[in-house]
Design a protein around this motif. Structure first.
Motif: not given
Length: 240
Positions: A156-162
């Motif tokens: 997930s891109m969201i998890a990567m950034l988070s």
């Protein structure tokens, strides 16, 4: 910095009545001013088409409050208020963390790489940026791409950034984030710090008094990526 100009063109959609409610007017603005996005100029459309997903944006599927929420967020990132979000503006935010938490060069570099990848997939072109008019569609196609990645078991891109940010925020290294650490994150993204308390209350599903990373990602997705639900309105202390 000189910015490229992206021309806009009408979609040719006509309305039967001359009267437009505020809700339809907001949608009409998107329909009439946006430059068409597709796999040739948007990373998320490119990803979806590469895996056979033919999803297409329809502004009528969006609640007006979600549209308003997204525009408010755009205005936070558009630092010079010129109606265009640039990578240079995006990469300001990781640098801000250096000032707030004494982040190391390595940590800042990781955050910068994560921000670049995340916002590239959100539609911010490295050269031309992303116009305010295209922001809403770019968010929606990104959301569909995230759902597709989840279905396919991809990162997930969201998890990567988070994770790039939480690695910096997790001062005690216990793999969780407390209210004080969350306040720092809110400040880093120019969100009122009181939002840390409303966000924490909604995100702390198991009521342990600590937020695990999946809980943070889950609430972020609920608020920004899924269809509008009024129960999440207060997550950021009603800023969005």
């Amino acid at each position: 910095v000189r910015k490229a100009v992206v021309s806009t063109q009408s979609t040719g959609i006509h309305f039967k009545s001359s009267y437009q409610s505020p809700d339809s007017s907001l949608r009409r603005t998107i329909l009439s001013t946006t430059m068409p996005l597709d796999e040739t100029n948007n990373e998320s459309y490119r990803y979806l088409r590469s895996v056979g997903n033919m999803w297409q944006f329809d502004v009528e599927d969006l609640h007006p409050k979600m549209i308003s929420r997204l525009y408010k967020r755009f205005d936070t990132f558009d630092l010079d208020s010129d109606g265009r979000m640039d990578m240079e503006e995006i990469l300001y935010w990781p640098d801000r963390m250096r000032q707030l938490v004494n982040a190391t060069d390595e940590q800042v570099d990781k955050m910068r790489q994560a921000c670049y990848t995340f916002f590239l997939n959100k539609g911010v072109d490295p050269v031309n940026g992303l116009t305010r008019e295209n922001w809403v569609e770019s968010n929606r196609v990104f959301a569909e791409a995230e759902r597709e990645r989840e279905r396919r078991g991809e990162e997930s891109m969201i998890a990567m950034l988070s994770n790039a940010y939480y690695d910096v925020l997790d001062d005690d290294g216990d793999g969780t984030v407390d209210v004080e650490e969350l306040k720092t994150m809110m400040k880093a993204f120019d969100v009122p710090q009181e939002a840390a308390y409303t966000f924490f209350e909604k995100a702390d599903i198991d009521k342990t008094g600590k937020l695990e990373r999946p809980e943070l990602v889950h609430l972020f997705r609920k608020f920004w990526m899924e269809p509008y639900d009024p129960q999440w309105d207060g997550v950021y202390a009603f800023k969005y």
